[in-house]
Enzyme design. Structure first.
Site, PDB file in Angstrom:
ATOM      1  CE  LYS A 283      75.231   5.697  48.811  1.00  0.00           C
ATOM      2  NZ  LYS A 283      74.453   6.482  47.854  1.00  0.00           N
ATOM      3  CD  GLU A 367      66.688  10.164  35.630  1.00  0.00           C
ATOM      4  OE1 GLU A 367      65.649   9.655  36.094  1.00  0.00           O
ATOM      5  OE2 GLU A 367      67.809   9.923  36.101  1.00  0.00           O
ATOM      6  NE  ARG A 395      63.198   5.375  34.420  1.00  0.00           N
ATOM      7  CZ  ARG A 395      63.594   4.728  35.516  1.00  0.00           C
ATOM      8  NH1 ARG A 395      63.923   5.401  36.596  1.00  0.00           N
ATOM      9  NH2 ARG A 395      63.700   3.416  35.505  1.00  0.00           N
TER      10      ARG A 395
END
Ligand SMILES: Cc1ncc(C[n+]2csc(CCOP(=O)(O)OP(=O)(O)O)c2C)c(N)n1
Ligand SMILES: CC(=O)[C@@H](O)[C@H](O)COP(=O)(O)O
Ligand SMILES: [Mg+2]
Length: 637
Positions: A283, A367, A395
């Site tokens: 990254k 979640e 969600r």
């Protein structure tokens, strides 16, 4: 003229000689850094997929071969290679390039939803449709990050995909070992064990130095390597893990070696069935300030100085206040624990984690698991605080409803980024929670108007032990504290007026309600302003207050349908208080990306906008009363 400027279409990428690709990658990185330095956006994720995306567009034929991105925050390079490099000066600006794939921008873009862990489900469906239509020359490619792979939906999809050997589907796992922070969980340890083991380094060296460059012999040798790899199974467990799922596995591949990635993708495509290509990337690769950025590798920096990597300072935010208050609460309440879904820093829980390392749980981008695990923690005697961005609570709605609220468990959900967020487009605005939470029995919802109230309401919420609570606040800078001038039941009275208008300010809308009230004075309209603090359940005192006014106006930074305004109208109807209710909030539609302040202004959620709308409503009301003196039952606006 640089190479990137000549790329109008992926075919232009295919035409390049292999020797031109390093220069193309360099130009792409330069444009990524300069664009995000100017406007902010997702730098780390995109710097990590430069070679990977070049290889994708050299091997596959987008859009006939759909190339899908999970979350979509890492699709800037894809946009550059599909003819949009020239538009990066408008990145995330109103009317400009979206920071995510956009179907209106390009036929090469498919998924606009920025909620993670969905891509494999889209890919499963697309691949089934292609198979059904007999389009045997097409391949679906799905790029998913190691973070997104910790989301439950990804495994639901994998389970389905593994059952279909005929699906023309290539899953590229972009494994950089991080979501924002290092990715957590069993899967991550599988992947990271691979990266860290000596044997793996040897394997990668072999892949990197030999197979990627030996076009004819490469494939058989690759099989041999796979065979050898079986012998190293204690090292290369992801292959075992995925193959145990019934999925072919190719990798691990050095994701910054474009030739190696191309070879692996071509090999995977030749299988004509579902294959996982495991690509290792870094990254922030290629820009030292991102590579070395401890917290999140410049996942989504503010505008910054390219030379120094110094970001524009972030204003003191709601998140900062939440962060400090959680540390205070944690000191007093040993039963309070915190849960994050792979967003420890963005949700402000890092300080709590540092102070109470055994009371913080990072569940990954999960979640749903976060909420039900919180229900379990509460059943075990803890008081969990689950911090998520408001839009991502969608969600976990059923988990909040049936795992937490049905059991009346004392879980506190903190919704950051509630209301308009702006830059991240329609799927990021936190404009749904005040509507969906209305239907949950026994749930209490608080909307603080400023930092002082956030501290108070958070403390009140974690003190409630007979059911779940929610505290919601917006993105960005804190407003000044607005002190109450009185109380009405549990509500704060911020301004007393005559009987013309009762302004019910939900959370941070207090600031513009106070501005509007002042402007209304000049129109001879006198407004009382109240802040309910707890917007669910509503305070009964609101009924009496409404009965003493000619018009009730509710202002909320949330979708109007089924929100607090509708709840107020229902409360008054049930009490036979026949006062018209007007609700000003976010229009119930998907909002294109733009700066938060610009969107709020365009939808009338400013002091001036509110004053204008209320003046018009009062004038309409007067006309109705003059022409039809009998009070007409007033539906909500
Ligand atoms: C459901 C959901 N929760 C949280 C987020 C916030 N988020 C955006 S990107 C990201 C990290 C993604 O990590 P990974 O999939 O590994 O991609 P990378 O950034 O490493 O390329 C998170 C948590 C989200 N987009 N969707
Ligand atoms: C892609 C994603 O979901 C996040 O990275 C988001 O862009 C964060 O936005 P904030 O800047 O509000 O933290
Ligand atoms: Mg990652």
């Amino acid at each position: 003229m640089g190479i990137l400027e000549t790329i109008k279409d992926p075919l232009d990428v295919k035409r390049l000689e292999a020797g031109e690709l390093p220069l193309l990658a360099e130009e792409i990185r330069d444009l990524l850094v300069s664009s995000v330095a100017r406007a902010g956006g997702h730098l780390g994720p995109n710097l990590g997929v430069v070679e990977l995306t070049i290889a994708l567009h050299r091997v596959f034929d987008s859009p006939r071969d759909p190339i899908l991105f999970d979350t979509g925050h890492q699709a800037y390079v894809h946009k550059m290679l599909t003819g949009r490099a020239g538009h990066f000066g408008t990145l995330r600006q109103e009317g400009g390039l979206s920071g995510y794939p956009s179907r209106t921008e390009s036929e090469h873009d498919f998924i606009e939803n920025s909620h993670a862990s969905t891509v494999l489900s889209y890919a499963d469906g697309l691949a089934k449709a292609i198979t059904l239509r007999g389009e045997t020359d097409r391949t679906v490619v799905a790029l998913i990050g190691d973070g997104a792979l910790t989301g439950g939906m990804a495994w639901e999809a994998l389970n389905n995909i593994a059952g279909r050997k005929d699906l023309p589907l290539i899953i590229v796992v972009n494994d950089n070992g991080r979501s924002y922070s290092p990715t957590i969980g069993g899967l991550a340890s599988h992947l990271s064990s691979l990266r860290m083991s000596q044997g793996y380094e040897h394997v990668l060296e072999l892949v990197k130095n030999n197979l990627g460059r030996v076009p004819l012999v490469g494939a058989p040798l690759y099989d041999t390597l796979h065979g050898i790899k079986k012998g190293l199974k204690d090292i290369l467990t992801p292959q075992v893990m995925f193959e145990d799922l019934g999925l072919k596995y190719v990798g691990p591949i050095d994701g910054h070696d474009e030739g190696a990635v191309e070879a692996a993708l071509r090999r995977a495509r030749s299988f004509r069935g579902p294959v996982i290509v495991h690509v290792l990337t870094r990254k922030g690769n290629g820009y030292a300030h991102a590579e070395n950025h401890d917290e999140d590798c410049f996942h989504s920096p503010q505008p910054f100085d390219i030379e120094t990597g110094e970001e524009r300072p972030r204003p003191h935010s709601w998140t900062n206040v939440f962060s400090g208050e959680m540390v205070e609460i944690g000191a007093e309440r040993k039963d309070v624990v915190a849960i994050t879904a792979a967003m420890l820093h963005p949700t402000g829980l890092a300080a709590f984690a540092e102070a109470y390392p055994d009371r913080i749980y990072d569940v990954g981008i999960a979640e749903q698991h976060a909420l039900t695990s919180a229900a379990g923690l509460a059943m075990g005697g803890a008081h969990p605080v689950v911090a998520v961005y408001a839009t991502f609570l969608n969600r976990a709605f059923d988990q909040l409803l049936m795992d937490v609220a049905l059991h009346r468990q004392p879980v506190t959900v903190v919704l950051d980024r509630a209301g308009v967020t702006g830059d991240d487009g329609p799927s990021h605005n936190g404009m749904w929670d005040l509507s969906i939470l209305q239907v949950i029995p026994g749930l209490s919802v608080a909307a603080p108007r400023d930092g002082a109230r956030l501290r108070e309401l958070l403390a009140e919420a974690v003190a409630i032990e007979d059911g779940p609570t929610v505290v919601r606040f917006p993105k960005g800078a804190l407003p000044k504290d607005v002190e109450a001038v009185g109380k009405l039941g549990g509500m704060d009275v911020l301004r007393t007026g005559d009987a013309d208008v009762l302004l019910v300010a939900v959370g941070p809308m207090a600031e513009i309600c106070m501005e509007a009230a002042t402007l209304l004075d000049a129109q001879g309209i006198s407004a009382t302003v109240v802040d309910p603090r707890w917007v669910k359940p509503l305070d009964e005192a609101l009924v009496l207050a409404a009965a003493a006014h000619k018009l009730v106006v509710v202002v909320e930074d949330s979708g109007r349908v089924g929100g607090v305004g509708d709840a107020v109208a229902r409360l008054l109807r049930d009490a036979d208080v026949d006062v018209p209710v007007r609700t000003y909030g976010i229009p119930q539609r998907f909002l294109d990306h733009a700066k938060r302040a610009k969107i709020l202004s365009e939808i009338g959620l400013t002091g001036q906008g509110l004053a204008r709308q209320i003046t018009e409503a009062v004038a309409r009301r007067s006309q109705v009363m003059e022409s039809h003196p009998a009070r007409l039952a007033q539906p909500t606006d």
